[in-house]
Design a protein around this motif. Structure first.
Motif, mmCIF file in Angstrom:
data_model
loop_
_atom_site.group_PDB
_atom_site.id
_atom_site.type_symbol
_atom_site.label_atom_id
_atom_site.label_comp_id
_atom_site.label_asym_id
_atom_site.label_seq_id
_atom_site.Cartn_x
_atom_site.Cartn_y
_atom_site.Cartn_z
ATOM 1 N N LYS A 190 6.202 15.786 4.111
ATOM 2 C CA LYS A 190 5.895 16.059 5.516
ATOM 3 C C LYS A 190 6.184 14.852 6.414
ATOM 4 O O LYS A 190 5.330 14.366 7.162
ATOM 5 C CB LYS A 190 4.439 16.515 5.674
ATOM 6 N N VAL A 191 7.419 14.368 6.299
ATOM 7 C CA VAL A 191 7.877 13.261 7.139
ATOM 8 C C VAL A 191 9.116 13.698 7.917
ATOM 9 O O VAL A 191 9.772 14.684 7.566
ATOM 10 C CB VAL A 191 8.209 11.996 6.305
ATOM 11 N N LEU A 192 9.422 12.959 8.979
ATOM 12 C CA LEU A 192 10.581 13.259 9.816
ATOM 13 C C LEU A 192 11.722 12.312 9.468
ATOM 14 O O LEU A 192 11.545 11.086 9.444
ATOM 15 C CB LEU A 192 10.227 13.098 11.295
ATOM 16 N N SER A 225 1.417 4.496 12.232
ATOM 17 C CA SER A 225 2.337 5.228 11.360
ATOM 18 C C SER A 225 3.422 4.289 10.825
ATOM 19 O O SER A 225 4.088 3.605 11.610
ATOM 20 C CB SER A 225 3.006 6.375 12.125
ATOM 21 N N ALA A 271 11.748 15.013 2.236
ATOM 22 C CA ALA A 271 11.102 15.048 3.561
ATOM 23 C C ALA A 271 10.153 16.232 3.672
ATOM 24 O O ALA A 271 9.042 16.113 4.214
ATOM 25 C CB ALA A 271 12.163 15.110 4.655
ATOM 26 N N ARG A 272 10.565 17.388 3.152
ATOM 27 C CA ARG A 272 9.700 18.567 3.189
ATOM 28 C C ARG A 272 8.476 18.374 2.290
ATOM 29 O O ARG A 272 7.355 18.748 2.651
ATOM 30 C CB ARG A 272 10.487 19.797 2.748
ATOM 31 N N ASN A 291 12.391 19.120 9.531
ATOM 32 C CA ASN A 291 12.141 17.733 9.126
ATOM 33 C C ASN A 291 13.261 16.761 9.486
ATOM 34 O O ASN A 291 13.136 15.560 9.190
ATOM 35 C CB ASN A 291 11.921 17.654 7.616
ATOM 36 N N LYS A 311 2.894 16.925 13.329
ATOM 37 C CA LYS A 311 2.642 17.361 11.949
ATOM 38 C C LYS A 311 3.280 16.429 10.924
ATOM 39 O O LYS A 311 3.067 16.595 9.714
ATOM 40 C CB LYS A 311 3.140 18.797 11.749
ATOM 41 N N PHE A 312 4.065 15.448 11.393
ATOM 42 C CA PHE A 312 4.678 14.469 10.498
ATOM 43 C C PHE A 312 3.882 13.167 10.546
ATOM 44 O O PHE A 312 3.611 12.648 11.626
ATOM 45 C CB PHE A 312 6.127 14.210 10.911
ATOM 46 N N TRP A 313 3.525 12.634 9.407
ATOM 47 C CA TRP A 313 2.692 11.426 9.374
ATOM 48 C C TRP A 313 3.521 10.141 9.400
ATOM 49 O O TRP A 313 2.996 9.065 9.698
ATOM 50 C CB TRP A 313 1.771 11.433 8.160
ATOM 51 N N ASP A 351 10.796 23.310 7.893
ATOM 52 C CA ASP A 351 9.750 22.808 8.783
ATOM 53 C C ASP A 351 10.320 21.880 9.860
ATOM 54 O O ASP A 351 9.575 21.174 10.523
ATOM 55 C CB ASP A 351 8.691 22.068 7.960
#
Length: 412
Positions: free
Chosen positions: A200-202, A107, A196-197, A237, A165-167, A235
């Protein structure tokens, strides 16, 4: 003499007044000693105090998390829920837990340029991660470039063995940033959460300086609060990584993570934390007493006032004694002044002369950049050295920089 490879060596070595160390000084540590002595005496004489020598709950002692949540709610003027907190052994531990338990080795990690130098070392050397630097300006990370890079690298997500769920993770120091001392603007915060939403990242926020603003009337804030649970596309994030190292004492090795239910559940059900007995059970018990007795708030006020005085002492000297080609912005909180030199000067190259001839040091700007940018920048920390030494030390630094600048201009 301490081993030169030991980080502590730069704090005291060779009679050099250090502007390098991002750590608390003797004045703060003495106050911590008195506060902790009183809290320990109280804590160890309460009924059933021996329970703190036992394993504790995995997320940490509930009383400590409740007291911490109450304290942070007062400071932030924004509700902090104890159920969203877990105890760590400091900010570095928080980074370690999230990086290894939530993300695959393949990652990528997106970081600000510049950013905290130790984080770069941990992510690349210790974890072997691919680091992708993103430019940062006075308002924070450049969201448009981040959005573009996330789009570019998203195909990597198909090659990653998902742990969550975060790539990917975006590492940020949003408030009183290390090394620049600036803070991410509210508008930039809103944009960051949106991006971020979308991808789909943190967003991993290293929030260790959040409570060190110089103006008591202005509430502290955190990017975490912009990720509103009431939003339709919420989500979780954003994660806030906190620590007592800057607001109390680094020797405690005590911190916290504030995160969504999803993130905390993922961490606490891992093999590392599940049934572990919690992290730093005894020390968190002592700090529970400090928080309950109201001792942290005045201590934090003392640290803020001290840092504000020290920053003003430093910037007054820099403003008066450096040529206009040397540029900096007045910090509104935190430890650091980020000084821009004329482009022809390399702060790392001229550092040995500063140490040996002028007995003063600093951190070269390039050490905060994965791409080794910012060669003509340097970071000055006011937190560790003795306050009375700052004016003379700053004057020696100015003399050093001006000498090199003159030699460059006269030689050209």
């Amino acid at each position: 003499m301490l081993n030169q490879n030991n980080q502590c060596a730069i704090y005291t070595d060779g009679g050099v007044t250090t502007f390098q160390a991002g750590a608390s000084g003797r004045e703060v540590r003495k106050k911590c000693r008195d506060i902790l002595k009183e809290a320990s005496d109280i804590h160890l004489t309460t009924e059933n105090s021996e329970e703190f020598f036992q394993y504790g709950p995995d997320p940490g002692d509930p009383d400590f998390r409740s007291q911490l949540a109450s304290f942070l709610t007062q400071i932030y003027k924004n509700k902090v829920h104890s159920s969203n907190l877990m105890v760590t052994t400091g900010a570095t531990n928080g980074l370690h837990l999230i990086s290894t338990l939530m993300f695959d080795n393949n990652s990528p990690v997106f970081v600000e340029d510049p950013t905290h130098s130790r984080t770069l070392e941990i992510l690349e050397k210790d974890f072997g991660r691919t680091i992708i630097p993103v430019p940062r300006d006075e308002e924070g990370i450049d969201v448009e470039i981040l959005d573009s890079l996330l789009t570019k690298f998203h195909p990597l997500a198909d090659e990653i063995k998902p742990k969550s769920k975060f790539w990917a993770m975006v590492y940020l120091v949003p408030t009183f940033h290390n090394p620049t001392g600036t803070s991410t603007s509210p508008e930039r915060c809103r944009q960051l959460v949106k991006v971020a939403r979308k991808h789909k990242v943190l967003l991993f926020c290293d929030d260790v300086y959040n409570l060190l603003g110089f103006e008591d009337k202005s509430p502290a804030w955190r990017l975490f609060s912009y990720d509103e649970k009431t939003a339709e596309n919420y989500d979780g994030n954003v994660l806030s990584n906190g620590s007592f190292s800057k607001i109390f004492s680094p020797g405690l090795r005590l911190g916290w993570i504030e995160a969504s239910d999803y993130v905390l559940n993922l961490i606490l059900t891992s093999g590392l934390l599940k049934g572990s007995g919690g992290l730093n059970q005894y020390t968190s018990g002592i700090m529970t007493t400090v928080l309950r007795n109201g001792h942290l708030r005045p201590h934090l006020k003392f640290i803020r006032a001290m840092l504000k005085r020290r920053i003003r002492l430093l910037t007054d000297i820099l403003r008066k004694h450096l040529p206009p080609e040397f540029v900096f912005h007045e910090p509104k909180g935190g430890y650091y002044v980020w000084l821009q030199l004329p482009e022809s000067l390399d702060s790392e190259t001229i550092l040995p002369c500063a140490e040996h001839r002028h007995t003063v040091n600093y951190r070269p700007g390039s050490s905060f950049s994965y791409a080794k940018n910012f060669k003509n920048f340097l970071r000055i920390s006011v937190s560790f050295c003795e306050e009375e030494s700052i004016p003379s030390c700053a004057l020696r630094l100015c003399r050093h920089l001006e000498e090199y600048w003159k030699s460059k201009t006269e030689g050209s």
